[in-house]
Enzyme design. Structure first.
Site, short mmCIF file in Angstrom:
data_model
loop_
_atom_site.label_atom_id
_atom_site.label_comp_id
_atom_site.label_asym_id
_atom_site.label_seq_id
_atom_site.Cartn_x
_atom_site.Cartn_y
_atom_site.Cartn_z
N ARG A 45 0.78 -1.23 0.00
CA ARG A 45 0.00 0.00 0.00
C ARG A 45 0.81 1.28 0.00
NH1 ARG A 45 -2.32 -3.41 3.70
NH2 ARG A 45 -4.35 -4.27 3.15
N ASN A 60 3.28 -12.84 5.14
CA ASN A 60 4.11 -12.77 3.94
C ASN A 60 4.19 -14.11 3.23
OD1 ASN A 60 4.55 -10.14 4.75
ND2 ASN A 60 6.52 -10.58 5.70
N HIS A 108 -1.21 -16.41 5.05
CA HIS A 108 -1.66 -16.13 3.69
C HIS A 108 -1.03 -17.07 2.68
CE1 HIS A 108 -2.78 -11.76 5.03
NE2 HIS A 108 -3.53 -12.70 5.59
N CYS A 162 -8.44 -33.12 -8.95
CA CYS A 162 -7.06 -33.54 -9.14
C CYS A 162 -6.19 -33.14 -7.94
CB CYS A 162 -6.50 -32.92 -10.42
SG CYS A 162 -4.77 -33.35 -10.74
N CYS A 167 11.65 -1.37 10.79
CA CYS A 167 11.61 -2.60 11.59
C CYS A 167 13.00 -3.12 11.93
CB CYS A 167 10.80 -3.67 10.85
SG CYS A 167 9.04 -3.29 10.72
#
Length: 389
Positions: free
Chosen positions: A97, A168, A187, A200, A324
């Site tokens: 973003r 991530n 995710h 399958c 960070c």
């Protein structure tokens, strides 16, 4: 490649849990979703009726120094890390973003109807080419873990890491030395891929997918010729069952939540901060304050437990605002781990360079000694809900 935002911002925790249940009521995921739904209801009653654990102040002061002293005490034995795209940006991977540099602002060349379409399962099944072109640009294995990733590795090595919940999909946590059991890849991941055909579902390894992507061949199943998709969570798909099953047990015994590089906008991941006992300290290392919920919405929608950094009632939440990597270095210095962390980063990066044959350090992830900034103070800093991570 960082988090693909697998739910729309307006979805609530309850809606996402219901989606997880509805997707496959007979599967493990459906069962896990049912447990998560019950947890949601328990959480709602706990927040509104003050049931459950009691509030106890465990930090002697609401600063990074206070968190470090707590981490060195006998009370802190199990740390859960909640991480997002912000821990990987110093590796050269864009977040989603950030204006001008974020992924969503740089997709014009793919001629999408709207930026989020590149991660929508319905669009992918009809037009897979844009996703695989983007995947080639940002493919895992082209980047090295950051100081943040190796700080979590230190937590593991010292027996403090209970779990890392990551949004991530870049697999940098694995490259840094975290193992499958240490991770909840909320995710999804590029580590494995599956045929999209429900009849399958053939599985393919990372090496197979990499060969297809870099040869610019749309991956097709060798058994049925359907598309093959990396196991990352697209819009319209449910989160992995492991997310819900681990959540049920992990957050009952956590002693510290370490939240890094995430805006805490995406549900149900953002709701994890409210799952810990009411006494559990929570440290946010991020460019902006995040996770501060509206008390009224928290009561009505069950999204209580938001971060409280500034009120007179604040007792467990600390925000360190900045990059960070620098936040992790500052915390490591207070813990007496700084040299150990820097040595670990240098050693691991050298090993990665040797294996790739590059032999040249990546400047974006270099761990050359830097003067750590002083621990950030708790001055108010406005954070809008749609600010980037």
């Amino acid at each position: 490649m960082a988090e693909p935002d697998p739910s729309h911002p307006l979805e609530t925790q309850a809606g996402k849990v219901q989606e997880a249940q509805d997707s496959d009521s007979d599967s493990e995921g459906g069962a896990a979703g049912g447990e998560a739904d019950m947890d949601f209801l328990r959480n709602l009653f706990s927040q509104t009726l003050s049931l459950g654990s009691q509030k106890e102040r465990l930090l002697d002061e609401l600063t990074l120094e206070g968190v470090a002293r707590y981490m060195q005490s006998e009370r802190c034995r199990r740390v859960i890390c909640l991480v997002g795209a912000g821990i990987s940006t110093s590796a050269g991977i864009p977040d989603f973003r950030s204006p001008s540099t974020g992924l969503y602002d740089n997709l014009e060349k793919y001629h999408l109807p709207y930026p989020e379409a590149i991660f929508e399962i319905s669009y992918f099944k009809k037009h897979p080419e844009p996703f695989f072109a983007l995947a080639k640009e940002l493919y895992p294995g082209q980047f090295k873990p950051t100081i943040c990733h190796y700080f979590m590795r230190l937590l593991k090595d010292k027996g403090l890491l209970l779990r890392c919940y990551t949004q991530n999909i870049d697999t940098l946590e694995r490259i840094a030395g975290l193992e499958q059991e240490d991770l909840v890849e909320a995710h999804g991941t590029f580590y494995t891929s599956h045929c999209v055909s429900a009849s399958c579902r053939h599985e393919y390894p990372l090496s197979w997918m990499k060969e297809k992507i870099f040869s610019e061949v749309t991956p097709k199943c060798e058994d049925c010729q359907s598309l093959v998709k990396p196991d990352i969570v697209f819009f319209g798909e449910s989160l992995p069952a492991r997310f819900f099953s681990c959540m049920q047990s992990d957050f009952l015994k956590v002693d510290l939540l370490l939240v890094m590089g995430t805006s805490l906008q995406v549900q149900p991941f953002a709701s994890l901060i409210s799952k810990a006992p009411l006494s559990t300290p929570r440290l946010l290392i991020n460019k902006e304050k995040a996770g501060q919920s509206d008390p009224f919405l928290g009561m009505i929608m069950g999204l209580g437990g938001g971060m409280d950094f500034d009120s007179k009632k604040a007792y467990r939440d600390v925000a360190w605002l900045g990059e960070c990597d620098q936040g992790c270095l500052a915390l490591a210095e207070l813990l007496g781990w700084k040299k150990e962390l820097e040595d670990l980063v240098r050693r691991e990066h050298a090993s990665i360079d040797a294996q790739s044959g590059a032999g040249v350090p990546n400047p974006s992830t270099s761990a050359s000694p830097k003067k750590s900034p002083p621990p950030a103070k708790d001055e108010a800093r406005t954070t809008e809900r749609e600010k980037p991570q």
